[in-house]
Design a protein around this motif. Structure first.
Motif, PDB file in Angstrom:
ATOM      1  N   GLN A 223     -37.012   4.148 -57.356  1.00  0.00           N
ATOM      2  CA  GLN A 223     -36.965   5.430 -56.648  1.00  0.00           C
ATOM      3  C   GLN A 223     -35.780   6.261 -57.147  1.00  0.00           C
ATOM      4  OE1 GLN A 223     -39.194   6.488 -54.519  1.00  0.00           O
ATOM      5  NE2 GLN A 223     -40.196   4.711 -53.597  1.00  0.00           N
ATOM      6  N   ILE A 224     -36.046   7.532 -57.421  1.00  0.00           N
ATOM      7  CA  ILE A 224     -34.975   8.397 -57.931  1.00  0.00           C
ATOM      8  C   ILE A 224     -35.300   9.852 -57.639  1.00  0.00           C
ATOM      9  CG2 ILE A 224     -36.069   8.396 -60.220  1.00  0.00           C
ATOM     10  CD1 ILE A 224     -33.252   8.799 -61.420  1.00  0.00           C
ATOM     11  N   SER A 225     -34.261  10.612 -57.282  1.00  0.00           N
ATOM     12  CA  SER A 225     -34.375  12.061 -57.100  1.00  0.00           C
ATOM     13  C   SER A 225     -33.108  12.718 -57.636  1.00  0.00           C
ATOM     14  CB  SER A 225     -34.559  12.426 -55.628  1.00  0.00           C
ATOM     15  OG  SER A 225     -35.858  12.106 -55.182  1.00  0.00           O
ATOM     16  N   TYR A 226     -33.282  13.891 -58.215  1.00  0.00           N
ATOM     17  CA  TYR A 226     -32.165  14.664 -58.771  1.00  0.00           C
ATOM     18  C   TYR A 226     -32.292  16.074 -58.209  1.00  0.00           C
ATOM     19  CZ  TYR A 226     -28.999  16.598 -62.398  1.00  0.00           C
ATOM     20  OH  TYR A 226     -27.974  17.203 -63.070  1.00  0.00           O
ATOM     21  N   ALA A 227     -31.373  16.441 -57.314  1.00  0.00           N
ATOM     22  CA  ALA A 227     -31.444  17.722 -56.611  1.00  0.00           C
ATOM     23  C   ALA A 227     -30.431  18.705 -57.175  1.00  0.00           C
ATOM     24  CB  ALA A 227     -31.197  17.513 -55.115  1.00  0.00           C
ATOM     25  N   ILE A 228     -30.894  19.924 -57.425  1.00  0.00           N
ATOM     26  CA  ILE A 228     -30.047  20.957 -58.032  1.00  0.00           C
ATOM     27  C   ILE A 228     -30.089  22.206 -57.156  1.00  0.00           C
ATOM     28  CG2 ILE A 228     -29.672  22.385 -60.079  1.00  0.00           C
ATOM     29  CD1 ILE A 228     -31.246  20.207 -61.645  1.00  0.00           C
ATOM     30  N   PRO A 229     -28.962  22.600 -56.566  1.00  0.00           N
ATOM     31  CA  PRO A 229     -28.948  23.818 -55.749  1.00  0.00           C
ATOM     32  C   PRO A 229     -29.254  25.048 -56.611  1.00  0.00           C
ATOM     33  CG  PRO A 229     -26.962  22.511 -55.407  1.00  0.00           C
ATOM     34  CD  PRO A 229     -27.641  21.950 -56.606  1.00  0.00           C
ATOM     35  N   ALA A 234     -31.764  27.993 -52.221  1.00  0.00           N
ATOM     36  CA  ALA A 234     -32.968  27.253 -52.622  1.00  0.00           C
ATOM     37  C   ALA A 234     -32.584  25.929 -53.267  1.00  0.00           C
ATOM     38  CB  ALA A 234     -33.813  28.092 -53.563  1.00  0.00           C
ATOM     39  N   MET A 235     -33.572  25.066 -53.445  1.00  0.00           N
ATOM     40  CA  MET A 235     -33.307  23.733 -53.983  1.00  0.00           C
ATOM     41  C   MET A 235     -34.405  23.330 -54.967  1.00  0.00           C
ATOM     42  SD  MET A 235     -31.023  21.327 -53.815  1.00  0.00           S
ATOM     43  CE  MET A 235     -30.173  21.847 -52.299  1.00  0.00           C
ATOM     44  N   HIS A 236     -33.985  22.835 -56.124  1.00  0.00           N
ATOM     45  CA  HIS A 236     -34.896  22.303 -57.140  1.00  0.00           C
ATOM     46  C   HIS A 236     -34.711  20.788 -57.164  1.00  0.00           C
ATOM     47  CE1 HIS A 236     -36.413  22.548 -61.609  1.00  0.00           C
ATOM     48  NE2 HIS A 236     -37.141  21.748 -60.863  1.00  0.00           N
ATOM     49  N   VAL A 237     -35.791  20.046 -56.936  1.00  0.00           N
ATOM     50  CA  VAL A 237     -35.706  18.590 -56.870  1.00  0.00           C
ATOM     51  C   VAL A 237     -36.637  17.975 -57.909  1.00  0.00           C
ATOM     52  CG1 VAL A 237     -35.910  16.531 -55.426  1.00  0.00           C
ATOM     53  CG2 VAL A 237     -35.220  18.710 -54.392  1.00  0.00           C
ATOM     54  N   TYR A 238     -36.041  17.240 -58.845  1.00  0.00           N
ATOM     55  CA  TYR A 238     -36.819  16.390 -59.737  1.00  0.00           C
ATOM     56  C   TYR A 238     -36.990  15.055 -59.018  1.00  0.00           C
ATOM     57  CZ  TYR A 238     -35.697  19.687 -63.512  1.00  0.00           C
ATOM     58  OH  TYR A 238     -35.572  20.800 -64.299  1.00  0.00           O
ATOM     59  N   CYS A 239     -38.220  14.650 -58.800  1.00  0.00           N
ATOM     60  CA  CYS A 239     -38.458  13.469 -57.964  1.00  0.00           C
ATOM     61  C   CYS A 239     -39.563  12.610 -58.565  1.00  0.00           C
ATOM     62  CB  CYS A 239     -38.853  13.911 -56.552  1.00  0.00           C
ATOM     63  SG  CYS A 239     -39.106  12.556 -55.392  1.00  0.00           S
ATOM     64  N   VAL A 298     -26.899  16.671 -57.402  1.00  0.00           N
ATOM     65  CA  VAL A 298     -26.682  15.280 -56.960  1.00  0.00           C
ATOM     66  C   VAL A 298     -27.883  14.437 -57.372  1.00  0.00           C
ATOM     67  CG1 VAL A 298     -26.425  13.733 -54.987  1.00  0.00           C
ATOM     68  CG2 VAL A 298     -25.212  15.928 -55.015  1.00  0.00           C
ATOM     69  N   LYS A 299     -27.584  13.290 -57.966  1.00  0.00           N
ATOM     70  CA  LYS A 299     -28.631  12.339 -58.346  1.00  0.00           C
ATOM     71  C   LYS A 299     -28.519  11.090 -57.482  1.00  0.00           C
ATOM     72  CE  LYS A 299     -29.580  11.556 -62.736  1.00  0.00           C
ATOM     73  NZ  LYS A 299     -29.497  10.990 -64.125  1.00  0.00           N
ATOM     74  N   LEU A 300     -29.680  10.630 -56.996  1.00  0.00           N
ATOM     75  CA  LEU A 300     -29.750   9.390 -56.217  1.00  0.00           C
ATOM     76  C   LEU A 300     -30.736   8.462 -56.910  1.00  0.00           C
ATOM     77  CD1 LEU A 300     -29.412   7.471 -53.846  1.00  0.00           C
ATOM     78  CD2 LEU A 300     -30.912   8.933 -52.497  1.00  0.00           C
ATOM     79  N   ARG A 301     -30.227   7.412 -57.528  1.00  0.00           N
ATOM     80  CA  ARG A 301     -31.072   6.422 -58.212  1.00  0.00           C
ATOM     81  C   ARG A 301     -30.775   5.043 -57.649  1.00  0.00           C
ATOM     82  NH1 ARG A 301     -30.212   3.104 -62.692  1.00  0.00           N
ATOM     83  NH2 ARG A 301     -28.387   4.254 -63.432  1.00  0.00           N
ATOM     84  N   LEU A 302     -31.793   4.421 -57.090  1.00  0.00           N
ATOM     85  CA  LEU A 302     -31.618   3.089 -56.503  1.00  0.00           C
ATOM     86  C   LEU A 302     -31.620   2.009 -57.569  1.00  0.00           C
ATOM     87  CD1 LEU A 302     -33.932   3.067 -53.350  1.00  0.00           C
ATOM     88  CD2 LEU A 302     -31.548   3.744 -53.529  1.00  0.00           C
ATOM     89  N   ASP A 303     -30.856   0.945 -57.332  1.00  0.00           N
ATOM     90  CA  ASP A 303     -31.055  -0.238 -58.158  1.00  0.00           C
ATOM     91  C   ASP A 303     -32.164  -1.066 -57.505  1.00  0.00           C
ATOM     92  OD1 ASP A 303     -29.939  -1.550 -56.018  1.00  0.00           O
ATOM     93  OD2 ASP A 303     -28.149  -2.225 -57.059  1.00  0.00           O
ATOM     94  N   ARG A 304     -32.590  -2.110 -58.187  1.00  0.00           N
ATOM     95  CA  ARG A 304     -33.761  -2.861 -57.726  1.00  0.00           C
ATOM     96  C   ARG A 304     -33.538  -3.507 -56.367  1.00  0.00           C
ATOM     97  NH1 ARG A 304     -38.705  -2.133 -59.300  1.00  0.00           N
ATOM     98  NH2 ARG A 304     -38.001  -2.126 -61.462  1.00  0.00           N
TER      99      ARG A 304
END
Length: 807
Positions: A223-229, A234-239, A298-304
């Motif tokens: 699971q990973i999301s990268y949010a860019i204000p 407004a918000m741009h989210v790569y998900c 901000v990027k949120l990337r989970l480890d396994r």
């Protein structure tokens, strides 16, 4: 496509990339195109559109996107207990760690603290009640990912929790009457008194219980999301998500924004299997909330490990059943209670249970049946979609019954199964009142029975077992019938955009997401076919909420059905405009203009497709179009659980032969023969790959992938590859025969194809029942093995012990 690959070609990524680059020549696209008609682009085996990029390491996933200057990283602080009440947090201790920029809790969420997909019962961050061990309580935003993770790992020392004993199993939840949703009931009565009376009057009765475990999606990309204000809040989210529109809605609600202020984008996922349908929402929301708070990307990337501890998976089921049957094995009445481990919130447990109940019949006519479904509320991760979406859990229950009935009667299980098959013109209505009008199950099974040499191999297995005291073989044939469509009618719609540029190149965008299953490949083939151009002329772009709005999830095996039809609609509109332009310029009737092989035939002349496009541009013809599709003929009464929830059914069957070691419980799949119904396949190579993958994945669910929670603490102890075992290449059988059944979809699906993502996950039922057959041979098939799923070596030894004791 079933020819072995020369291992020398696979020694380096570069060599494999070259191998894939020349795949079209190996597949012989030209020959297949000729067989399907001059200019055909569908029905042809083509490599995956990103295959070369995958193996060369050039395919862009979310974590490969170059990070913008100022990007921060996020990690989640998790609850160390499974059940209780959060009474205090010392987050200042976390904020004081060098490199930590901010620490956020539920009170920092500007909008709604909820990421529930249907029912709003799933907090983004804990707000008082602790629901499971691993529940996100706070979010750390730091200069580096390592700092964020190390800070978040101190959760245990900064949280004050009043702990209580957890409820962990579906049986515990059922005994307490603890559910995330109201119970469901589905009944069909053909005689007075219904199922209970039919069972009571039957010559034979069978009563029992059965356990089937859950399954971790184990996608390669976590699971990973990268949010860019963006400007104006407004918000741009790569998900990495199967449902960009739902992520858009969740993020908008969490930030108290309108949907048009949130932009969600996904080019591809490294696997999803349902785990990124609804559960990517929590991570998209946290990343967006953090980016909004610090006004930096901000990027949120989970480890396994964290992925396992936070996210849900396939629901495990516990069953109690009673059936009545006659001397031939006809099921005369059946009553079953299904209880799932839903987890701490509803998520998609309701639709999963609905589909399970609608697939209990599998390929069989059940005259009097009564089903009861309960979604048990437990202090575990909230379970969610997984390939098959409850269908496998429903169908395996009736298969277990069929297998046991056959053993009680001393008959071949295939004969009992065939005795109960749906009929062509009678005995062809499901318990939920949909007519099975496209029934090919008997024809398909007969073809597989002959091609696999099932009867002779059954005799050979018995001969082997008669002289082998330690090693025992087993064989089984299992059929499937799987309904295709979303359970919820309004989800069955899709949109697409097709752009034709003045050089003749084409861009297609649709609402489906690519997770490795070949959806973009198939949609590009459809567009190429419709416009009469080469496949290489068409490019599919990232799924994007600013291009196609209000999309459904890429799930329920509907990706190609829905998005293929929508893209076809858009391309057809452009083709008709181009035909009118060609006729106006060159004479003749627009209806007579023919598009094929990058050429256009008009009034006796042949011109290049690109030339006509250039002429159309000069004539101010619109060279782009939107397309839309809604699946017809669907209906569903949620209260009565009656209607036509499925557009059509997909069918299939598999024969598996195994050998087990009765001293150790070890087993091996020796051979698998599969015949699967994909209708008129859009891409046989991709579909065969999906069948093979689903078979091995389903085999893992039923044999090696065991989930274990600590009975006191509630901790998931199988939370990493070291303790959770998915199948490997070594588990593939040495003989693996996979064929697609020849025949068109009787419904007007996209080019008369059938969905192939989820149905084949039921094929490895044959592996489980082959193991069961081998265990039964220990006592000469006189006793029914109490084999649970997954059939791990421990489970096999337990079943062998029980069979020997009963003897």
């Amino acid at each position: 496509m079933n020819k072995p690959i020369d291992a020398r070609l696979l020694q380096t990524a570069e060599a494999f990339a070259d191998y894939l680059k020349n795949a079209a020549a190996r597949i012989d696209v030209a020959a297949e195109a000729k067989a399907h008609g001059d200019g055909a682009r569908v029905g042809i085996s083509r490599p995956h559109e990103s295959a070369q990029l995958h193996v060369a390491g050039e395919a862009t996933y979310i974590d490969d996107i170059p990070e913008l200057a100022g990007t921060l990283h996020c990690a989640l602080g998790l609850s160390p207990v499974a059940n209780g009440r959060l009474t205090g947090m010392n987050l200042d201790a976390i904020r004081a760690i060098p490199g930590v920029v901010a620490v956020l809790s539920a009170s920092d969420i500007p909008g709604t603290n909820d990421c529930g997909s249907i029912i709003h019962d799933d907090p983004i961050l804990c707000q008082g009640d602790i629901r499971h061990l691993g529940q996100p309580v706070f979010a750390v935003i730091a200069e580096t990912r390592d700092i964020a993770r190390r800070a978040a790992a101190k959760a245990k020392s900064v949280l004050t929790i009043d702990a209580e004993p957890p409820v962990l199993t579906p049986r515990q939840a059922h005994e307490k009457g603890q559910y995330v949703l109201p119970p469901m009931h589905l009944e069909r009565t053909t005689n007075e008194g219904g199922a209970k009376a039919a069972i009571a009057k039957a010559p034979h009765r069978l009563k029992g219980s059965f356990d089937v475990g859950g399954q971790e999606q184990f996608y390669l990309e976590g699971q990973i999301s990268y949010a860019i204000p963006k400007e104006a809040g407004a918000m741009h989210v790569y998900c990495s998500t199967q449902h960009p529109s739902e992520m858009q809605h969740m993020v908008a609600h969490a930030l108290h924004l309108h949907a048009n202020e949130v932009h969600v984008e996904c080019r591809r996922m490294g696997g999803g299997f349902g785990g990124k349908e609804s559960q990517s929402g929590l991570f998209a929301c946290v990343a967006a909330i953090a980016a909004n708070h610090v006004k930096r990307p901000v990027k949120l990337r989970l480890d396994r490990d964290d992925d396992f501890m936070i996210t849900g998976r396939r629901h495990c089921f516990w069953y109690e059943y009673e059936v009545g049957y006659d001397d031939e094995g006809h099921i005369l009445g059946a009553e079953i209670t299904m209880v799932s481990r839903a987890g701490h919130s509803a998520d998609l447990s309701g639709p999963v249970m609905t589909r399970a109940m609608c697939h209990f019949d599998n390929a069989y006519w059940l005259p009097d049946v009564s089903m009861h479904g309960y979604s048990g509320k437990t202090n575990t991760q909230s379970n969610t979609a997984f390939r098959g979406f409850g269908g496998p859990q429903g169908a395996i229950a009736i298969e277990n019954i069929m297998d046991t009935v056959a053993r009680k009667l001393g008959r071949d299980p295939l004969d009992v199964r065939r005795t109960n098959f749906y009929g062509k013109t009678e005995r062809n209505v499901t318990p939920y009142e949909q007519v099975v009008s496209d029934n090919i199950i008997d024809k398909l099974v007969t073809q597989l029975e002959d091609s696999s040499d099932y009867r002779a191999r059954r005799a050979a297995v018995e001969a082997f077992n008669a002289t082998s005291p330690v090693l025992k073989r087993g064989i089984a044939l299992a059929p499937l019938k799987f309904g295709i469509s979303f359970n919820v009618k309004h989800f069955n719609q899709a949109g697409a955009l097709v752009h034709v540029y003045t050089d003749g190149s084409i861009l297609v965008n649709h609402g489906g997401t690519e997770m490795g299953q070949g959806l973009n490949t198939k949609v590009a083939q459809v567009v190429a076919h419709e416009l009469g151009v080469s496949f290489e002329s068409v490019r599919a772009t990232a799924t994007d909420t600013t291009k196609v709005a209000n999309t459904s999830a890429t799930a329920a095996s509907t990706g190609a059905d829905l998005n293929g039809k929508a893209a076809q609609d858009a391309a057809r509109q452009i083709r008709e405009r181009l035909a009118a332009c060609a006729a106006a310029r060159h004479g003749g009737e627009a209806s007579a203009v023919r598009f094929a092989n990058d050429k256009v035939e008009v009034n006796g002349r042949t011109i290049d497709f690109a030339t006509l496009v250039g002429e159309a541009y000069i004539d101010r013809v619109q060279l782009w179009s939107d397309g839309f599709y809604a699946t017809p003929g669907l209906s569903w009464d949620r209260e009565k659980m009656k209607g036509n929830p499925f557009y059509y059914f997909a069918y299939g069957a598999a024969v598996s032969e195994v050998v087990i070691d009765t001293l150790t419980g070890e087993w091996k799949l020796l051979r698998a023969d599969i015949l699967h119904d994909a209708g008129r396949s859009l891409n046989p190579a991709v579909d065969i790959g999906q069948v093979e993958g689903a078979f091995i994945q389903g085999m893992g669910w039923l044999t090696t992938e065991e989930l274990v929670w600590h009975p006191q603490s509630g901790k998931l102890t199988t939370h990493a590859p070291s303790t959770y075992k998915i199948p490997t290449a070594n588990d593939c059988p040495p003989v693996f025969n996979v064929q697609l059944f020849e025949g068109d979809n009787f419904q007007d699906s996209i080019h008369r194809s059938k969905a192939v993502g989820e149905p084949p996950l039921l094929l490895p039922f044959s592996v489980f029942y082959a193991i069961r057959d081998a265990v039964s041979a220990v006592a000469n098939h006189k006793n029914d093995p109490p084999l649970r799923a997954p059939a791990t070596s421990e489970a096999i030894l337990d079943a062998i012990t029980a069979v020997q004791s009963a003897a």
